[in-house]
Design a protein around this motif. Structure first.
Motif, PDB file in Angstrom:
ATOM      1  N   VAL A 175       4.796  -1.414  23.283  1.00 13.76           N
ATOM      2  CA  VAL A 175       5.399  -1.237  22.134  1.00 13.76           C
ATOM      3  C   VAL A 175       6.268  -3.276  22.029  1.00 13.76           C
ATOM      4  O   VAL A 175       7.344  -2.968  22.969  1.00 13.76           O
ATOM      5  CB  VAL A 175       6.543  -0.193  22.097  1.00 13.76           C
ATOM      6  CG1 VAL A 175       7.481  -0.534  21.069  1.00 13.76           C
ATOM      7  CG2 VAL A 175       6.170   0.810  22.394  1.00 13.76           C
ATOM      8  N   GLY A 176       6.108  -3.360  21.461  1.00 12.97           N
ATOM      9  CA  GLY A 176       6.382  -4.852  21.298  1.00 12.97           C
ATOM     10  C   GLY A 176       5.597  -5.955  21.611  1.00 12.97           C
ATOM     11  O   GLY A 176       4.777  -5.728  23.248  1.00 12.97           O
ATOM     12  N   LEU A 177       5.146  -6.743  21.147  1.00  6.62           N
ATOM     13  CA  LEU A 177       4.057  -7.939  20.929  1.00  6.62           C
ATOM     14  C   LEU A 177       4.667  -9.700  21.368  1.00  6.62           C
ATOM     15  O   LEU A 177       4.244 -10.194  20.915  1.00  6.62           O
ATOM     16  CB  LEU A 177       3.031  -7.922  20.724  1.00  6.62           C
ATOM     17  CG  LEU A 177       2.466  -6.347  20.570  1.00  6.62           C
ATOM     18  CD1 LEU A 177       1.520  -5.579  19.338  1.00  6.62           C
ATOM     19  CD2 LEU A 177       1.581  -6.420  21.750  1.00  6.62           C
TER      20      LEU A 177
ATOM     21  N   LEU B 199       6.880 -11.942  26.004  1.00  6.34           N
ATOM     22  CA  LEU B 199       6.211 -11.138  26.663  1.00  6.34           C
ATOM     23  C   LEU B 199       5.830 -10.121  26.882  1.00  6.34           C
ATOM     24  O   LEU B 199       4.349  -9.707  27.261  1.00  6.34           O
ATOM     25  CB  LEU B 199       7.636 -11.049  27.258  1.00  6.34           C
ATOM     26  CG  LEU B 199       7.096  -9.758  29.314  1.00  6.34           C
ATOM     27  CD1 LEU B 199       6.550 -11.201  29.416  1.00  6.34           C
ATOM     28  CD2 LEU B 199       7.985  -9.635  30.345  1.00  6.34           C
TER      29      LEU B 199
ATOM     30  N   CYS C  23       2.270  -0.762  19.697  1.00  7.04           N
ATOM     31  CA  CYS C  23       3.077  -0.556  18.040  1.00  7.04           C
ATOM     32  C   CYS C  23       4.119  -2.298  18.032  1.00  7.04           C
ATOM     33  O   CYS C  23       4.694  -2.831  19.168  1.00  7.04           O
ATOM     34  CB  CYS C  23       3.776   0.253  18.788  1.00  7.04           C
ATOM     35  SG  CYS C  23       5.857   0.782  17.661  1.00  7.04           S
TER      36      CYS C  23
ATOM     37  N   LEU D  20      17.540  -1.858  22.486  1.00 12.65           N
ATOM     38  CA  LEU D  20      16.868  -1.467  21.954  1.00 12.65           C
ATOM     39  C   LEU D  20      15.715   0.013  22.634  1.00 12.65           C
ATOM     40  O   LEU D  20      16.120   1.506  23.390  1.00 12.65           O
ATOM     41  CB  LEU D  20      15.102  -1.083  21.173  1.00 12.65           C
ATOM     42  CG  LEU D  20      16.025  -2.054  19.595  1.00 12.65           C
ATOM     43  CD1 LEU D  20      14.061  -2.758  19.028  1.00 12.65           C
ATOM     44  CD2 LEU D  20      16.404  -1.046  18.873  1.00 12.65           C
TER      45      LEU D  20
ATOM     46  N   LYS E  19      12.939  -5.395  31.908  1.00  8.04           N
ATOM     47  CA  LYS E  19      14.424  -5.351  32.313  1.00  8.04           C
ATOM     48  C   LYS E  19      15.250  -6.203  31.200  1.00  8.04           C
ATOM     49  O   LYS E  19      14.438  -7.009  30.059  1.00  8.04           O
ATOM     50  CB  LYS E  19      15.179  -6.860  33.483  1.00  8.04           C
ATOM     51  CG  LYS E  19      14.243  -7.819  32.987  1.00  8.04           C
ATOM     52  CD  LYS E  19      14.657  -8.823  32.326  1.00  8.04           C
ATOM     53  CE  LYS E  19      15.217  -9.400  31.810  1.00  8.04           C
ATOM     54  NZ  LYS E  19      15.538 -10.594  30.983  1.00  8.04           N
TER      55      LYS E  19
ATOM     56  N   VAL F  90      10.454  -7.924  37.661  1.00  6.39           N
ATOM     57  CA  VAL F  90       9.271  -8.635  38.496  1.00  6.39           C
ATOM     58  C   VAL F  90       9.705  -9.309  39.367  1.00  6.39           C
ATOM     59  O   VAL F  90       8.214  -9.055  40.176  1.00  6.39           O
ATOM     60  CB  VAL F  90       9.079  -9.421  37.508  1.00  6.39           C
ATOM     61  CG1 VAL F  90       9.475 -10.643  37.261  1.00  6.39           C
ATOM     62  CG2 VAL F  90       7.845  -9.958  37.514  1.00  6.39           C
TER      63      VAL F  90
ATOM     64  N   HIS G 260      18.417 -10.561  36.575  1.00  5.57           N
ATOM     65  CA  HIS G 260      17.423 -10.712  37.807  1.00  5.57           C
ATOM     66  C   HIS G 260      17.875 -11.456  39.584  1.00  5.57           C
ATOM     67  O   HIS G 260      17.410 -10.437  40.487  1.00  5.57           O
ATOM     68  CB  HIS G 260      16.459 -11.826  37.538  1.00  5.57           C
ATOM     69  CG  HIS G 260      15.565 -11.468  36.528  1.00  5.57           C
ATOM     70  ND1 HIS G 260      14.187 -10.923  36.584  1.00  5.57           N
ATOM     71  CD2 HIS G 260      15.211 -12.234  35.069  1.00  5.57           C
ATOM     72  CE1 HIS G 260      13.802 -10.700  36.133  1.00  5.57           C
ATOM     73  NE2 HIS G 260      14.178 -11.344  34.887  1.00  5.57           N
TER      74      HIS G 260
HETATM   75  P1  NAI Z   1      10.607 -11.039  21.887  1.00  6.91           P
HETATM   76  O1  NAI Z   1      11.834 -11.466  20.742  1.00  6.91           O
HETATM   77  O2  NAI Z   1      10.013 -12.681  21.728  1.00  6.91           O
HETATM   78  O3  NAI Z   1       9.901  -9.683  21.220  1.00  6.91           O
HETATM   79  C1  NAI Z   1      10.024  -8.484  21.224  1.00  6.91           C
HETATM   80  C2  NAI Z   1       8.938  -7.724  20.236  1.00  6.91           C
HETATM   81  O4  NAI Z   1       9.855  -6.402  20.087  1.00  6.91           O
HETATM   82  C3  NAI Z   1       8.461  -8.447  19.084  1.00  6.91           C
HETATM   83  O5  NAI Z   1       7.525  -8.239  19.055  1.00  6.91           O
HETATM   84  C4  NAI Z   1       9.266  -7.398  18.233  1.00  6.91           C
HETATM   85  O6  NAI Z   1       8.194  -7.445  16.940  1.00  6.91           O
HETATM   86  C5  NAI Z   1       8.946  -5.962  18.302  1.00  6.91           C
HETATM   87  N1  NAI Z   1      10.148  -4.825  17.866  1.00  6.91           N
HETATM   88  C6  NAI Z   1      11.258  -5.512  17.763  1.00  6.91           C
HETATM   89  N2  NAI Z   1      11.897  -4.343  17.257  1.00  6.91           N
HETATM   90  C7  NAI Z   1      10.278  -3.168  17.651  1.00  6.91           C
HETATM   91  C8  NAI Z   1      10.857  -1.959  17.453  1.00  6.91           C
HETATM   92  N3  NAI Z   1      11.926  -1.339  16.249  1.00  6.91           N
HETATM   93  N4  NAI Z   1       9.322  -1.206  18.120  1.00  6.91           N
HETATM   94  C9  NAI Z   1       8.784  -1.984  18.197  1.00  6.91           C
HETATM   95  N5  NAI Z   1       8.812  -3.174  18.551  1.00  6.91           N
HETATM   96  C10 NAI Z   1       9.444  -4.205  17.792  1.00  6.91           C
HETATM   97  O7  NAI Z   1      11.000 -10.721  23.069  1.00  6.91           O
HETATM   98  P2  NAI Z   1      10.399 -11.438  24.763  1.00  6.91           P
HETATM   99  O8  NAI Z   1      10.936 -12.511  25.238  1.00  6.91           O
HETATM  100  O9  NAI Z   1       9.078 -10.885  24.603  1.00  6.91           O
HETATM  101  O10 NAI Z   1      11.769 -10.133  24.811  1.00  6.91           O
HETATM  102  C11 NAI Z   1      11.087  -8.704  25.016  1.00  6.91           C
HETATM  103  C12 NAI Z   1      11.943  -7.879  26.706  1.00  6.91           C
HETATM  104  O11 NAI Z   1      11.423  -8.520  27.581  1.00  6.91           O
HETATM  105  C13 NAI Z   1      13.409  -8.664  26.331  1.00  6.91           C
HETATM  106  O12 NAI Z   1      14.281  -7.196  26.912  1.00  6.91           O
HETATM  107  C14 NAI Z   1      13.716  -9.421  27.691  1.00  6.91           C
HETATM  108  O13 NAI Z   1      14.944  -8.790  28.037  1.00  6.91           O
HETATM  109  C15 NAI Z   1      12.458  -8.984  28.750  1.00  6.91           C
HETATM  110  N6  NAI Z   1      12.459 -10.266  29.031  1.00  6.91           N
HETATM  111  C16 NAI Z   1      11.755 -10.477  30.736  1.00  6.91           C
HETATM  112  C17 NAI Z   1      11.174 -10.837  31.051  1.00  6.91           C
HETATM  113  C18 NAI Z   1      10.871 -10.697  32.468  1.00  6.91           C
HETATM  114  O14 NAI Z   1      11.201 -11.648  32.916  1.00  6.91           O
HETATM  115  N7  NAI Z   1      10.763  -9.458  32.772  1.00  6.91           N
HETATM  116  C19 NAI Z   1      10.612 -12.397  30.861  1.00  6.91           C
HETATM  117  C20 NAI Z   1      11.698 -12.795  29.582  1.00  6.91           C
HETATM  118  C21 NAI Z   1      11.537 -11.205  28.223  1.00  6.91           C
END
Ligand code: NAI
Length: 341
Positions: free
Chosen positions: A12-14, A17, A38, A81, A100, A129, A185
């Motif tokens: 869920v979420g593309l 990351l 999704c 979310l 996270k 991670v 982190h």
């Molecule tokens: P992003 O904004 O690039 O991606 C968010 C995704 O969620 C998009 O694909 C969007 O279409 C989707 N989305 C939005 N609303 C939605 C819904 N209601 N239902 C389903 N999908 C929905 O954000 P990013 O950078 O990918 O970050 C996502 C998560 O990952 C955040 O919580 C962030 O903190 C975490 N993250 C963790 C990292 C790590 O080092 N472990 C590094 C970068 C992000």
């Protein structure tokens, strides 16, 4: 569960990351099969179909949860979310991996834990991670073996390469700010490496060195913080969005008989360049290159824990505590006062 059965997972979420997790799940994680994806954005679903041939695509999260035979979901969605989506997944009987931080709100963390307690047969893991990175693992094991005596201080930083496009400025609307997004982190690492001490007081400060537009979200592009723990242990954190040279994550653990340092040179690879300017190396551009292997190990560990019914070392209590400290750092940044925990 039958150990030999492949786990059917949905992502869920593309976004930034989510695509990386999807690529791993599609071909590199033993025992898992990516059967569904999704996203509310048609272009992201098209990518999942065209680039990865994900067979089932959903614009709606509840529809994905209703997918026949789905075992687990991977939530890589905006942080705001996470709690609701985790709770919905648990109520639908799915194991949950969620990126996270767990939440930006402590009460929401507690609601997630309460729901998880109602489903003890389901696993939930939040993606810190770095715990799965080989160098951090080595540091942890050496500390357990007494290599640096009693560890009493951690310095840990998460410093992103400066992105002139300012993706993170828009991102700050849902990320909770630099401490909950980046330092969370380092907070998790400090707790893990120092043996889970209880935090008692934090103080945080910050500046907008380049991105004045972060003011609309009361955020900074460079932040520093101190966290004091109850038994005299200490952690200091630095987070930045403005590094010139690359993504620079490093951690130093000081003990009564030595010091361990992870990542003091964020080198891209083992190549060293010697020329008229001196001797140097290039650096990793982003968190993903730095933690590429760890992202795979993290997901493989989670999948393995479900298939082999192993206990997860990283718990919801850990994720809640990281959010609790992160919220206190943000409060301190805004109030300019120390915050007691
Ligand atoms: P992003 O904004 O690039 O991606 C968010 C995704 O969620 C998009 O694909 C969007 O279409 C989707 N989305 C939005 N609303 C939605 C819904 N209601 N239902 C389903 N999908 C929905 O954000 P990013 O950078 O990918 O970050 C996502 C998560 O990952 C955040 O919580 C962030 O903190 C975490 N993250 C963790 C990292 C790590 O080092 N472990 C590094 C970068 C992000």
């Amino acid at each position: 569960m039958n150990h030999s059965r492949t786990l059917k997972v949905g992502i869920v979420g593309l976004g930034r990351l989510g695509r990386r997790h999807a690529e791993n799940l599609m071909s590199r994680v033993a025992g898992a099969e990516l059967v569904a994806a999704c996203s509310p954005l048609p272009a992201e679903l098209e990518w999942a179909r065209d680039a990865l041939q994900v067979p089932h695509l959903y614009a709606d999260y509840q529809a994905l949860l209703a997918h026949d035979g789905l075992d687990a979901v991977f939530l890589v969605t905006p942080t705001s979310l996470h709690p609701q989506q985790i709770i919905q997944a648990l109520q639908a009987g799915k194991h949950v991996f969620c990126e996270k931080p767990l939440s930006l709100d402590l009460e929401d963390c507690r609601l997630v834990s309460a729901e998880a307690a109602r489903h003890p047969q389901l696993k939930v893991m939040i993606g810190f991670v770095r715990r799965f990175d080989a160098s951090y693992q080595d540091a942890y094991e050496k500390i357990q073996q007494g290599a640096i005596g009693a560890p009493f201080m951690v310095y840990s930083q998460t410093c992103d390469q400066h992105d002139p496009d300012g993706f993170f400025v828009k991102f700050a609307a849902t990320s909770g700010g630099i401490f909950l997004d980046c330092s969370v982190h380092d907070i998790d690492l400090a707790r893990w490496l120092l043996g889970n001490p209880r935090p008692v007081r934090v103080y945080a400060s910050g500046t907008r060195a380049i991105h004045q537009d972060l003011q609309q979200f009361q955020d900074v592009d460079n932040g520093v913080a101190i966290c004091e723990f109850d038994n005299g242990k200490l952690a200091t954190f630095y987070a930045s969005r403005t590094m010139a040279h690359g993504h620079d994550t490093m951690t130093e653990i000081t003990g009564t008989a030595g010091r361990l340092t992870v990542g003091s040179n964020p080198r891209k690879n083992r190549l060293e360049i010697a020329d008229a300017h001196g001797v140097r190396n290039e650096c990793v551009p982003s968190f993903f290159e730095r933690f590429e292997d760890a992202f795979l190990t993290e997901v493989s560990t989670f999948v393995d824990a479900i298939r082999r019914q192993r206990k997860l070392v990283l718990t919801l209590d850990d994720a809640t505590e990281a959010t609790r400290i992160g919220i206190a750092l943000r409060e301190s940044l805004l109030s300019k006062q120390p915050v007691l925990l």
